[in-house]
Scaffold this motif. Structure first.
Motif, PDB file in Angstrom:
ATOM      1  N   SER A  70       0.828  -1.211   0.000  1.00 42.94           N
ATOM      2  CA  SER A  70       0.000   0.000   0.000  1.00 42.94           C
ATOM      3  C   SER A  70       0.862   1.261   0.000  1.00 42.94           C
ATOM      4  O   SER A  70       0.562   2.228  -0.713  1.00 42.94           O
ATOM      5  CB  SER A  70      -0.970   0.011   1.181  1.00 42.94           C
ATOM      6  OG  SER A  70      -0.310   0.191   2.416  1.00 42.94           O
ATOM      7  N   GLN A  71       1.932   1.257   0.772  1.00 43.45           N
ATOM      8  CA  GLN A  71       2.767   2.450   0.879  1.00 43.45           C
ATOM      9  C   GLN A  71       3.604   2.661  -0.386  1.00 43.45           C
ATOM     10  O   GLN A  71       3.756   3.788  -0.859  1.00 43.45           O
ATOM     11  CB  GLN A  71       3.651   2.352   2.121  1.00 43.45           C
ATOM     12  CG  GLN A  71       2.861   2.169   3.416  1.00 43.45           C
ATOM     13  CD  GLN A  71       1.838   3.264   3.664  1.00 43.45           C
ATOM     14  OE1 GLN A  71       2.188   4.377   4.024  1.00 43.45           O
ATOM     15  NE2 GLN A  71       0.564   2.963   3.462  1.00 43.45           N
ATOM     16  N   ALA A  72       4.119   1.593  -0.958  1.00 51.78           N
ATOM     17  CA  ALA A  72       4.892   1.708  -2.197  1.00 51.78           C
ATOM     18  C   ALA A  72       4.006   2.137  -3.356  1.00 51.78           C
ATOM     19  O   ALA A  72       4.428   2.911  -4.219  1.00 51.78           O
ATOM     20  CB  ALA A  72       5.578   0.384  -2.511  1.00 51.78           C
ATOM     21  N   SER A  73       2.783   1.655  -3.385  1.00 51.38           N
ATOM     22  CA  SER A  73       1.876   1.984  -4.477  1.00 51.38           C
ATOM     23  C   SER A  73       1.583   3.481  -4.525  1.00 51.38           C
ATOM     24  O   SER A  73       1.606   4.095  -5.596  1.00 51.38           O
ATOM     25  CB  SER A  73       0.577   1.193  -4.328  1.00 51.38           C
ATOM     26  OG  SER A  73      -0.282   1.442  -5.408  1.00 51.38           O
ATOM     27  N   VAL A  74       1.337   4.091  -3.369  1.00 47.42           N
ATOM     28  CA  VAL A  74       1.052   5.532  -3.360  1.00 47.42           C
ATOM     29  C   VAL A  74       2.324   6.330  -3.671  1.00 47.42           C
ATOM     30  O   VAL A  74       2.265   7.402  -4.270  1.00 47.42           O
ATOM     31  CB  VAL A  74       0.349   5.971  -2.056  1.00 47.42           C
ATOM     32  CG1 VAL A  74       1.272   5.956  -0.881  1.00 47.42           C
ATOM     33  CG2 VAL A  74      -0.300   7.324  -2.206  1.00 47.42           C
ATOM     34  N   SER A  75       3.486   5.799  -3.327  1.00 45.79           N
ATOM     35  CA  SER A  75       4.754   6.445  -3.688  1.00 45.79           C
ATOM     36  C   SER A  75       4.938   6.463  -5.209  1.00 45.79           C
ATOM     37  O   SER A  75       5.268   7.493  -5.800  1.00 45.79           O
ATOM     38  CB  SER A  75       5.919   5.703  -3.022  1.00 45.79           C
ATOM     39  OG  SER A  75       7.164   6.203  -3.460  1.00 45.79           O
ATOM     40  N   VAL A  76       4.691   5.322  -5.840  1.00 38.66           N
ATOM     41  CA  VAL A  76       4.791   5.229  -7.302  1.00 38.66           C
ATOM     42  C   VAL A  76       3.757   6.143  -7.959  1.00 38.66           C
ATOM     43  O   VAL A  76       4.054   6.849  -8.921  1.00 38.66           O
ATOM     44  CB  VAL A  76       4.626   3.765  -7.768  1.00 38.66           C
ATOM     45  CG1 VAL A  76       4.464   3.686  -9.273  1.00 38.66           C
ATOM     46  CG2 VAL A  76       5.812   2.924  -7.312  1.00 38.66           C
ATOM     47  N   LEU A  77       2.550   6.130  -7.421  1.00 41.19           N
ATOM     48  CA  LEU A  77       1.479   6.999  -7.913  1.00 41.19           C
ATOM     49  C   LEU A  77       1.942   8.457  -7.938  1.00 41.19           C
ATOM     50  O   LEU A  77       1.712   9.176  -8.910  1.00 41.19           O
ATOM     51  CB  LEU A  77       0.265   6.825  -7.010  1.00 41.19           C
ATOM     52  CG  LEU A  77      -0.940   7.733  -7.099  1.00 41.19           C
ATOM     53  CD1 LEU A  77      -2.126   7.045  -6.458  1.00 41.19           C
ATOM     54  CD2 LEU A  77      -0.729   9.085  -6.466  1.00 41.19           C
ATOM     55  N   THR A  78       2.595   8.886  -6.872  1.00 40.36           N
ATOM     56  CA  THR A  78       3.089  10.266  -6.787  1.00 40.36           C
ATOM     57  C   THR A  78       4.002  10.584  -7.963  1.00 40.36           C
ATOM     58  O   THR A  78       3.849  11.623  -8.623  1.00 40.36           O
ATOM     59  CB  THR A  78       3.841  10.482  -5.457  1.00 40.36           C
ATOM     60  OG1 THR A  78       2.949  10.217  -4.372  1.00 40.36           O
ATOM     61  CG2 THR A  78       4.378  11.893  -5.340  1.00 40.36           C
TER      62      THR A  78
END
Length: 160
Positions: A70-78
């Protein structure tokens, strides 16, 4: 584990450790939307704030807690949507949702190129319980963008 799976795992771990955009801040943008999302299955949560100017995502920040996915996904999204047009953000969102629904199979070349590091999440699609983790930040983005656009409409009405 194949070399490709190891590389994908490394991308996810790198983004989880050094999350891009983490740290909820006040955004200097004409229109701001914020969304707080919780995955009730596992307790992961994210609060995402997005700044919009015209048709561009000019700033994005977030804070969250939960699993590496979940945390990596929002980082990539950014990385994928900050500085891009709203249309591009929408197409990217749609491509990521398609990736999650593809049961671990890669997408077409155009969408894989569009997603960049987000293609590392291809294996998550094999595990329905983990799909919600990967989509958490993306759902927050969609909601925050809608709120920013609503803010734009409301401010436009009050200006006239």
């Amino acid at each position: 584990m194949s070399d490709l799976q190891q590389m994908y795992q490394q991308v996810i771990m790198d983004h989880a450790r050094e999350a891009h955009g983490r740290g909820l801040v006040t955004l200097d943008a004409p229109h701001v939307g914020e969304s707080h999302q919780v995955n009730t299955t596992c307790g992961d949560e994210v609060t995402l704030r997005v700044g919009v100017d015209g048709d561009r995502v000019v700033a994005l920040s977030w804070e969250g807690q939960g699993c590496s996915i979940s945390q990596a996904s929002v980082s990539v999204l950014t990385d994928l949507v900050e500085g891009e047009t709203l249309d591009h953000a929408g197409v990217t969102y749609d491509a990521f949702r398609a990736l999650m629904g593809n049961r671990g199979e890669p997408l077409d070349e155009f969408r894989e190129d569009l997603l960049g590091d987000a293609t590392a999440f291809v294996g998550v699609g094999k595990y329905p319980a983990r799909i919600k983790c990967a989509l958490l930040g993306w759902m927050a983005l969609r909601d925050a963008l809608a709120k920013a656009q609503q803010d734009s409409t409301t401010k436009g009405e009050s200006d006239g």
